[in-house]
Write a protein that holds these residues in place. Structure first.
Motif, mmCIF file in Angstrom:
data_model
loop_
_atom_site.group_PDB
_atom_site.id
_atom_site.type_symbol
_atom_site.label_atom_id
_atom_site.label_comp_id
_atom_site.label_asym_id
_atom_site.label_seq_id
_atom_site.Cartn_x
_atom_site.Cartn_y
_atom_site.Cartn_z
ATOM 1 N N HIS A 132 0.746 -1.304 0.222
ATOM 2 C CA HIS A 132 0.293 0.262 -0.421
ATOM 3 C C HIS A 132 0.541 0.812 0.052
ATOM 4 O O HIS A 132 2.160 1.338 0.860
ATOM 5 N N HIS A 133 0.434 2.410 -0.945
ATOM 6 C CA HIS A 133 1.056 3.400 -0.748
ATOM 7 C C HIS A 133 0.341 5.080 -0.128
ATOM 8 O O HIS A 133 -1.243 4.854 0.001
ATOM 9 N N HIS A 134 0.176 5.360 1.030
ATOM 10 C CA HIS A 134 0.086 6.942 1.423
ATOM 11 C C HIS A 134 -0.041 7.904 0.210
ATOM 12 O O HIS A 134 -1.021 8.799 0.977
ATOM 13 N N GLY A 135 0.566 8.009 -0.570
ATOM 14 C CA GLY A 135 0.946 9.567 -1.403
ATOM 15 C C GLY A 135 1.734 10.122 -0.605
ATOM 16 O O GLY A 135 2.016 10.220 0.411
ATOM 17 N N PRO A 136 1.927 11.094 -1.751
ATOM 18 C CA PRO A 136 3.257 12.094 -1.086
ATOM 19 C C PRO A 136 2.893 13.279 -0.586
ATOM 20 O O PRO A 136 3.400 13.807 0.704
ATOM 21 N N GLN A 137 1.025 14.089 -0.429
ATOM 22 C CA GLN A 137 0.546 14.609 0.482
ATOM 23 C C GLN A 137 -0.039 13.720 2.034
ATOM 24 O O GLN A 137 -0.196 14.418 3.241
ATOM 25 N N PHE A 138 0.875 12.724 2.082
ATOM 26 C CA PHE A 138 0.440 11.948 3.477
ATOM 27 C C PHE A 138 0.938 12.569 4.730
ATOM 28 O O PHE A 138 2.682 12.183 4.329
ATOM 29 N N SER A 139 0.931 13.634 5.947
ATOM 30 C CA SER A 139 1.327 13.118 6.769
ATOM 31 C C SER A 139 1.909 11.831 7.468
ATOM 32 O O SER A 139 1.242 11.350 8.195
ATOM 33 N N TRP A 140 3.346 11.648 8.036
ATOM 34 C CA TRP A 140 3.283 10.835 8.580
ATOM 35 C C TRP A 140 3.679 10.611 9.691
ATOM 36 O O TRP A 140 3.749 11.336 10.498
ATOM 37 N N PRO A 141 2.240 10.174 10.801
ATOM 38 C CA PRO A 141 1.927 10.061 11.936
ATOM 39 C C PRO A 141 3.365 9.339 12.815
ATOM 40 O O PRO A 141 3.825 9.207 12.705
ATOM 41 N N ALA A 142 2.796 10.359 14.614
ATOM 42 C CA ALA A 142 3.636 9.511 15.299
ATOM 43 C C ALA A 142 3.836 7.993 15.835
ATOM 44 O O ALA A 142 4.778 7.821 16.119
#
Length: 152
Positions: free
Chosen positions: A22-32
């Motif tokens: 799965h990919h989240h895309g370039p705009q996805f903010s990596w969570p803590a």
């Protein structure tokens, strides 16, 4: 990115390893707390390799790799090798004062988070099981042998 390999057994006794990317895309903010992504936001399915049809299967072992989509193959390999080495050390004999790695375990190295677990009967051979699942993980960028085989 969320890549997973699950060794499953079907109710008819067939076993196999199913793998997903799965990919989240370039705009996805990596969570803590990226270790929660498989349940909360796995991303868009990019590829899958199915050996045992999903539905009603028992999971014998699983390996989840979570990393930003732009993580390098080297970063992912370092994390996977680090976890494997810790498992090998656990199996070699008495462990550090903190005891063996728990089962299941969450392992973090840099931006890469691994979730790995096995059924109780597989605990003594966790390093080998991790190696087998690792060979099926497809990050979409790996140059490791086996990555091409994981692509449909």
């Amino acid at each position: 990115m969320y890549a997973a390999a699950h060794r499953v057994v079907h109710r008819d006794g067939r076993t196999g390893i199913n793998a997903f990317l799965h990919h989240h895309g370039p705009q996805f903010s990596w969570p803590a707390a990226p270790w929660t992504l498989p349940e909360t936001n796995p991303g868009d399915l990019v590829r899958e390799r199915i050996e045992v049809p999903p539905g009603g299967n028992r999971v014998l072992s699983y390996l989840d790799v979570l990393a930003p989509d732009d993580a390098t193959p080297a970063e992912i390999d370092v994390a996977l090798t680090g976890l494997w080495l810790e498992l090998v050390a656990d199996e070699a004999g008495p462990s550090a004062p903190t005891g063996p790695l728990p089962n299941p375990t969450v392992y973090k190295r840099g931006h890469v988070v691994l979730r790995f677990g096995v059924e109780d009967g597989l605990v003594p051979g966790r390093a080998l099981e991790l190696a087998e699942l690792r060979d099926r993980i497809d990050t979409g960028r790996s140059t490791r042998a086996g990555a091409e085989a994981a692509a449909p």
